[in-house]
Design a protein around this motif. Structure first.
Motif, PDB file in Angstrom:
ATOM      1  N   SER A  28      12.155  14.963 -15.396  1.00 15.46           N
ATOM      2  CA  SER A  28      11.885  15.597 -16.693  1.00 15.46           C
ATOM      3  C   SER A  28      13.015  16.547 -17.083  1.00 15.46           C
ATOM      4  O   SER A  28      13.297  16.711 -18.276  1.00 15.46           O
ATOM      5  CB  SER A  28      10.520  16.279 -16.717  1.00 15.46           C
ATOM      6  OG  SER A  28      10.438  17.233 -15.717  1.00 15.46           O
ATOM      7  N   ASP A  79      16.170  15.865 -16.461  1.00 17.60           N
ATOM      8  CA  ASP A  79      17.147  14.909 -17.009  1.00 17.60           C
ATOM      9  C   ASP A  79      16.750  14.471 -18.406  1.00 17.60           C
ATOM     10  O   ASP A  79      17.570  14.439 -19.333  1.00 17.60           O
ATOM     11  CB  ASP A  79      17.251  13.661 -16.109  1.00 17.60           C
ATOM     12  CG  ASP A  79      17.918  14.010 -14.791  1.00 17.60           C
ATOM     13  OD1 ASP A  79      18.455  15.135 -14.694  1.00 17.60           O
ATOM     14  OD2 ASP A  79      17.870  13.176 -13.868  1.00 17.60           O
ATOM     15  N   ASN A  80      15.449  14.130 -18.556  1.00 15.68           N
ATOM     16  CA  ASN A  80      14.975  13.644 -19.854  1.00 15.68           C
ATOM     17  C   ASN A  80      15.164  14.686 -20.943  1.00 15.68           C
ATOM     18  O   ASN A  80      15.543  14.366 -22.073  1.00 15.68           O
ATOM     19  CB  ASN A  80      13.500  13.252 -19.774  1.00 15.68           C
ATOM     20  CG  ASN A  80      13.301  12.008 -18.931  1.00 15.68           C
ATOM     21  OD1 ASN A  80      14.272  11.291 -18.660  1.00 15.68           O
ATOM     22  ND2 ASN A  80      12.076  11.757 -18.508  1.00 15.68           N
ATOM     23  N   LEU A  81      14.883  15.934 -20.603  1.00 18.95           N
ATOM     24  CA  LEU A  81      15.022  17.008 -21.587  1.00 18.95           C
ATOM     25  C   LEU A  81      16.492  17.169 -21.974  1.00 18.95           C
ATOM     26  O   LEU A  81      16.827  17.297 -23.161  1.00 18.95           O
ATOM     27  CB  LEU A  81      14.463  18.322 -21.023  1.00 18.95           C
ATOM     28  CG  LEU A  81      14.493  19.513 -21.970  1.00 18.95           C
ATOM     29  CD1 LEU A  81      13.609  19.244 -23.194  1.00 18.95           C
ATOM     30  CD2 LEU A  81      14.022  20.781 -21.275  1.00 18.95           C
ATOM     31  N   GLN A  82      17.356  17.120 -20.971  1.00 16.36           N
ATOM     32  CA  GLN A  82      18.801  17.207 -21.247  1.00 16.36           C
ATOM     33  C   GLN A  82      19.226  16.098 -22.197  1.00 16.36           C
ATOM     34  O   GLN A  82      19.942  16.333 -23.173  1.00 16.36           O
ATOM     35  CB  GLN A  82      19.615  17.083 -19.940  1.00 16.36           C
ATOM     36  CG  GLN A  82      19.520  18.291 -19.023  1.00 16.36           C
ATOM     37  CD  GLN A  82      19.964  19.573 -19.708  1.00 16.36           C
ATOM     38  OE1 GLN A  82      20.902  19.562 -20.514  1.00 16.36           O
ATOM     39  NE2 GLN A  82      19.261  20.665 -19.433  1.00 16.36           N
ATOM     40  N   ASN A  83      18.743  14.876 -21.919  1.00 15.40           N
ATOM     41  CA  ASN A  83      19.078  13.734 -22.765  1.00 15.40           C
ATOM     42  C   ASN A  83      18.610  13.917 -24.195  1.00 15.40           C
ATOM     43  O   ASN A  83      19.284  13.541 -25.147  1.00 15.40           O
ATOM     44  CB  ASN A  83      18.463  12.439 -22.221  1.00 15.40           C
ATOM     45  CG  ASN A  83      19.202  11.994 -20.979  1.00 15.40           C
ATOM     46  OD1 ASN A  83      20.328  12.453 -20.738  1.00 15.40           O
ATOM     47  ND2 ASN A  83      18.581  11.120 -20.199  1.00 15.40           N
ATOM     48  N   LEU A  84      17.415  14.516 -24.324  1.00 12.27           N
ATOM     49  CA  LEU A  84      16.849  14.698 -25.664  1.00 12.27           C
ATOM     50  C   LEU A  84      17.616  15.756 -26.445  1.00 12.27           C
ATOM     51  O   LEU A  84      17.973  15.574 -27.607  1.00 12.27           O
ATOM     52  CB  LEU A  84      15.376  15.118 -25.547  1.00 12.27           C
ATOM     53  CG  LEU A  84      14.707  15.542 -26.858  1.00 12.27           C
ATOM     54  CD1 LEU A  84      14.483  14.338 -27.762  1.00 12.27           C
ATOM     55  CD2 LEU A  84      13.384  16.252 -26.595  1.00 12.27           C
ATOM     56  N   VAL A  85      17.892  16.860 -25.791  1.00  9.96           N
ATOM     57  CA  VAL A  85      18.439  18.010 -26.501  1.00  9.96           C
ATOM     58  C   VAL A  85      19.938  17.837 -26.812  1.00  9.96           C
ATOM     59  O   VAL A  85      20.405  18.233 -27.878  1.00  9.96           O
ATOM     60  CB  VAL A  85      18.187  19.304 -25.676  1.00  9.96           C
ATOM     61  CG1 VAL A  85      18.851  20.507 -26.330  1.00  9.96           C
ATOM     62  CG2 VAL A  85      16.691  19.556 -25.551  1.00  9.96           C
ATOM     63  N   ASN A  86      20.648  17.252 -25.878  1.00  6.16           N
ATOM     64  CA  ASN A  86      22.093  17.087 -26.107  1.00  6.16           C
ATOM     65  C   ASN A  86      22.397  15.773 -26.830  1.00  6.16           C
ATOM     66  O   ASN A  86      21.766  14.761 -26.557  1.00  6.16           O
ATOM     67  CB  ASN A  86      22.841  17.110 -24.765  1.00  6.16           C
ATOM     68  CG  ASN A  86      22.661  18.458 -24.075  1.00  6.16           C
ATOM     69  OD1 ASN A  86      22.520  19.484 -24.754  1.00  6.16           O
ATOM     70  ND2 ASN A  86      22.635  18.447 -22.771  1.00  6.16           N
ATOM     71  N   ASP A  87      23.362  15.804 -27.732  1.00  6.26           N
ATOM     72  CA  ASP A  87      23.766  14.576 -28.415  1.00  6.26           C
ATOM     73  C   ASP A  87      24.562  13.710 -27.449  1.00  6.26           C
ATOM     74  O   ASP A  87      25.141  14.218 -26.481  1.00  6.26           O
ATOM     75  CB  ASP A  87      24.606  14.915 -29.645  1.00  6.26           C
ATOM     76  CG  ASP A  87      25.772  15.778 -29.254  1.00  6.26           C
ATOM     77  OD1 ASP A  87      25.522  16.942 -28.841  1.00  6.26           O
ATOM     78  OD2 ASP A  87      26.917  15.299 -29.310  1.00  6.26           O
ATOM     79  N   ASP A  88      24.555  12.420 -27.705  1.00  6.20           N
ATOM     80  CA  ASP A  88      25.100  11.470 -26.734  1.00  6.20           C
ATOM     81  C   ASP A  88      26.556  11.745 -26.370  1.00  6.20           C
ATOM     82  O   ASP A  88      26.946  11.680 -25.213  1.00  6.20           O
ATOM     83  CB  ASP A  88      24.983  10.035 -27.285  1.00  6.20           C
ATOM     84  CG  ASP A  88      23.511   9.624 -27.319  1.00  6.20           C
ATOM     85  OD1 ASP A  88      22.711  10.323 -26.656  1.00  6.20           O
ATOM     86  OD2 ASP A  88      23.173   8.656 -28.014  1.00  6.20           O
TER      87      ASP A  88
END
Ligand code: GDP
Length: 389
Positions: A370, A372-381
């Motif tokens: 979770s 990792d998932n939050l990092q993925n969501l909050v940061n742009d690709d």
């Protein structure tokens, strides 16, 4: 008796009620400790001034959830409040302390071992625990809490008596209804056991009354204990009166009775040991045992208890099996209660630990994922955006 957390408080509350109903004098004083105000308010028989709310500055009376590390912390921080309630008890009059708690939750799971450690440091009286294991359907976190608390609690008490909710749960019953019945079972078994040590001289004529020192000796040496129980109803006719002497019916009946009484006792001992224990386990290898036969004195005899004791010695392989009477008139039943102390072959504990380790691994993994998932969501690709500060 000190009930820690919701389950602990409810069970001690029930012990007090049992004590008042039977006049058995088991509970010299009762204390309830909780971090949830509502749980303390829900009790009936424990006096208000003996209910201690801990962790107020941290959780504001709302409980610790199922966080037993927090439960242990608030117990440590507010141990003086708990001690304050115990200071009101004439401790020189108690044979031992009993700290009762459900091990799957937060407050009791974390707090009960902290309190046991504190009591052992302050007092010379033995400190026992009564720990309730959660049902296997309660989920991973409760199992993990219980496994960690169990390990700590056993270390801090002079003996841990265990009751396994899982072995006693009935399917298709409301949780509340289920607990009420389970709590009755707990209080019945431990009530007879502890009540046996409270019989005062001259109260009843018995052949070999169990003394509180025998309970203490059986529990000494530490470890984990379980309790078996079986009962049978009996008729309590008045015997030896004028009428029986006139009709000449006394002698013959009594001889017949003796064999019958002995057989009933030995069969109740087997049923208690081989039936459902508070913590199911293999009884072979038990270090010490105590057999208590409770009931109207004329339905108890030394021969039966001696046979039952011998049988227990064979089954457990223990050289330390004690036995005795707990005379109770007017109960309408004969009951055998067997305390098996220092049991080691307990598959249920091994299974609990296995499930707990799996839960712990899962929780670690979920936390990592979770994050990792939050990092993925909050940061742009492509990491093109910059945070403000
Ligand atoms: P705490 O208040 O945070 O200590 O937690 P609880 O005492 O509410 O719950 C801890 C565990 O105790 C649960 O996971 C259940 O397994 C068990 N439990 C809760 N209430 C009862 C009860 O009334 N009787 C019994 N036998 N077990 C209970």
């Amino acid at each position: 008796m000190i009930g820690f957390g919701q389950a602990g408080g409810k069970i001690v509350d029930k012990f007090v009620e049992y004590d008042q109903r039977h006049g058995s004098d088991i509970v010299r004083a009762a204390v309830a400790v909780n971090s949830a105000k509502a749980d303390l308010m829900g009790l009936t028989n424990i006096p208000q001034e003996q209910r201690v709310l801990i962790g107020q500055s941290r959780v504001k009376g709302h409980g610790v959830g199922a966080d037993n590390e927090l439960g242990a912390e608030v117990a440590e921080e507010d141990i003086d409040e708990v001690q304050g309630a115990i200071d009101g008890i004439p401790v020189h009059e108690v044979d031992a302390f009993l700290v009762v708690s459900g091990l799957g939750g937060g407050t009791g799971s974390g707090g009960a071992p902290v309190l046991a450690k504190h009591l052992k440091r302050i007092y010379t009286e033995p400190v026992y625990g009564l720990g309730i294991l959660p049902g296997s359907d309660e989920g991973g976190i409760y199992t993990l809490n219980a496994a960690r608390s169990f390990q700590t609690f056993v270390r801090e008490v002079d003996n841990l008596l265990v009751f396994d909710n899982d072995a006693w749960r009935k399917t298709g019953e409301s949780v509340q209804g289920g607990y009420d019945e389970i709590n009755d079972e707990i209080v019945r078994r431990f009530g007879i056991l502890f009540g046996a040590g409270e019989v005062s001289a001259g109260q009843e004529v018995a052949e070999s009354v169990v003394d509180s020192s025998e309970i203490i000796n059986t529990l000494s040496g530490g470890g984990v204990s379980t309790v078996g129980y079986a009962s049978e109803s009996v008729e309590e006719k008045q015997s030896g009166g004028l009428l029986s002497r006139l009709t000449g019916n006394g002698g013959g009946d009594d001889t017949l009775d003796t064999a019958h009484t002995t057989n009933r006792i030995t069969s109740l001992v087997r049923k208690a040991a081989l039936g459902r224990l508070t913590l199911p386990c293999e009884i072979e290898g038990t270090e010490r045992a105590l057999l208590v036969m409770a009931g109207p004195p004329r339905h108890l005899n030394r021969k039966g208890i001696e046979r039952g004791r011998k049988w227990l010695e064979e089954q457990t392989g223990s050289m330390e099996v004690r036995g005795g009477d707990y005379p109770v008139t007017g109960s309408g039943f004969v009951a055998s209660v067997i305390l098996l102390s220092g049991v080691t072959n307990v598959p249920r504990i091994k299974e609990l630990q296995q499930v707990a380790i799996e839960a712990q691994d899962n929780i670690d993994e979920i936390n990592r994922e979770s994050d990792d998932n939050l990092q993925n969501l909050v940061n742009d690709d492509e990491d093109e955006l910059e945070s403000l500060f």
